[in-house]
Motif scaffolding. Structure first.
Motif, mmCIF file in Angstrom:
data_model
loop_
_atom_site.group_PDB
_atom_site.id
_atom_site.type_symbol
_atom_site.label_atom_id
_atom_site.label_comp_id
_atom_site.label_asym_id
_atom_site.label_seq_id
_atom_site.Cartn_x
_atom_site.Cartn_y
_atom_site.Cartn_z
ATOM 1 N N GLU A 303 77.359 175.956 48.561
ATOM 2 C CA GLU A 303 76.263 176.175 49.457
ATOM 3 C C GLU A 303 75.757 174.970 50.187
ATOM 4 N N GLN A 304 75.242 175.031 51.352
ATOM 5 C CA GLN A 304 74.354 173.891 52.005
ATOM 6 C C GLN A 304 72.887 173.854 51.285
ATOM 7 N N ILE A 305 72.784 172.535 50.646
ATOM 8 C CA ILE A 305 71.393 172.576 50.046
ATOM 9 C C ILE A 305 70.664 171.460 50.348
ATOM 10 N N THR A 306 69.418 171.279 50.119
ATOM 11 C CA THR A 306 68.502 170.414 50.704
ATOM 12 C C THR A 306 67.441 170.121 49.524
ATOM 13 N N ASP A 307 66.980 168.805 49.334
ATOM 14 C CA ASP A 307 65.680 168.657 48.571
ATOM 15 C C ASP A 307 64.470 167.977 49.289
ATOM 16 N N GLU A 308 64.364 168.989 50.457
ATOM 17 C CA GLU A 308 63.318 168.684 51.331
ATOM 18 C C GLU A 308 62.444 169.863 51.643
ATOM 19 N N HIS A 309 62.922 171.117 51.086
ATOM 20 C CA HIS A 309 62.375 172.326 51.298
ATOM 21 C C HIS A 309 61.033 172.388 50.894
#
Length: 375
Positions: A303-309
């Motif tokens: 999955e596309q993930i981010t740590d900036e949500h």
């Protein structure tokens, strides 16, 4: 899904009355306002002791008599069997050589559900794990109301299959008179230890949601120097020092993990996961991503993930659609009851490709052990 996981899901879904909280005196250590409560009476244990489908029955089949089990235990000084019983009781039975050299038959009842989660989160949060074990033993001893205390019941630590300690209430009897398993059964079903059954899950306080740890239990544990915390949104025991979720408030419940549905507050949309909070004032509404967050690919689920949500700063979560910081759950693919009880993990985090993570080794072991369940 194994029997234990099915029962756990059924227990969570079933509507039932809240368990009345109780207060135990703490030997001079303050643990909340004093009150005198008596735990609800335990049902007669004779009808459900020794689940015929549990590992204990396999143990009985392997050792036809108590003498056979004691003979097999001579070298190690102990031979026990951990089992999750049909009624939801997690226990360990077997034989141990006592300090005086005589053999005893011992039964240990372990904390389960909310109380087990409180024990684990307190241990994860401890600066000194060894000291925390002693604090937990004292807290669990005080957890029992005076009306149910018995000189033959003690709080013990027994060997665990992981670094997470296994602590529970034990009672034993001399093994000499026990010639058959029927003798053992007759003795066991009369143990005062089984009066503690209604207390084992750390039940929710009156008017709180199913799954919440009793507020009085949290206060009691804090009174013994433990870092006990409950989420203001759901009441679950939480810690921000889980080894695989450092800095993120997480429950060790096997489906929630870092996510809170906030049943004690205004519930959130199931498509938008939000985190646990210590104070009601911190429970802000779910935020929408800006669209400018940097994204990576999770090495395990792609999955596309981010740590900036905005709801999950510093925690990797899916970047759009169903916002979820959980890559996988523990699942239950047939591993032993004791192995599952001792596992340090609750759910597993996302890990970006080409990045290291404190959870990487645990995820590799989970895949090999068949308890890494992705949806």
């Amino acid at each position: 899904m194994g029997k234990r996981a099915q029962q756990r899901k059924a227990a969570k879904a079933a509507a039932r009355d809240a368990v009345q909280p109780f207060v135990a005196r703490t030997g001079g250590t303050p643990a909340g306002p004093p009150a005198q409560r008596t735990a609800p009476p335990a049902p007669a244990v004779a009808h459900y002791l020794w689940d015929p489908e549990s590992p204990w029955q396999t143990f009985l089949d392997q050792y036809p008599t108590p003498g056979d089990a004691i003979a097999a235990a001579q070298d190690d000084g102990a031979l026990t069997c951990f089992s999750f019983e049909e009624i939801g009781m997690e226990c360990e039975r077997g034989f141990r050589r006592g300090p005086d050299g005589r053999w005893v038959y011992e039964v240990v009842l372990y904390p389960r559900m909310q109380l087990r989660q409180l024990v684990k989160t307190c241990w994860f949060a401890a600066e000194d794990p060894g000291l925390a074990v002693q604090q937990l033993r004292r807290a669990l001893a005080a957890y029992v109301p005076e009306s149910l205390r018995h000189p033959g019941i003690e709080v013990v630590e027994r060997p665990s299959t992981t670094e997470v300690p296994r602590i529970g209430w034990a009672q034993s009897c001399l093994a000499d008179p026990l010639e058959t398993w029927e003798d053992v059964h007759l003795v066991e079903k009369g143990l005062p230890l089984y009066d503690l059954l209604p207390l084992l899950d750390g039940g929710p306080d009156e008017a709180r949601c199913l799954g919440a740890v009793a507020e009085r239990a949290v206060a009691l544990f804090r009174g013994y120097g433990l870092a006990a915390h409950a989420c203001a949104g759901c009441g679950m025991a939480i810690t921000d020092r889980h080894p695989h979720w450092p800095g993120t408030w997480v429950s060790v419940e096997h489906e929630a993990g870092p996510c809170c549905e906030r049943p004690l507050l205004e519930r959130v949309d199931g498509e938008q996961r939000v985190g646990h909070v210590l104070r009601t004032a911190d429970a802000r509404p779910a935020q929408a991503p800006t669209g400018r967050e940097r994204t990576r690919t999770c090495r395990n689920c792609s999955e596309q993930i981010t740590d900036e949500h905005p709801d999950w700063p510093g925690t990797w979560t899916t970047a759009g659609g169903h916002i979820d910081p959980m890559c996988a759950t523990m699942g239950n693919m047939g591993h032993a009851d004791a192995d599952e009880y001792d596992l340090p993990d609750c759910v597993y985090p996302h890990i970006p490709e080409d990045c290291d993570s404190p959870a990487a080794t645990a995820i590799a072991a989970a895949r090999a052990g068949r308890y890494f369940l992705q949806f």
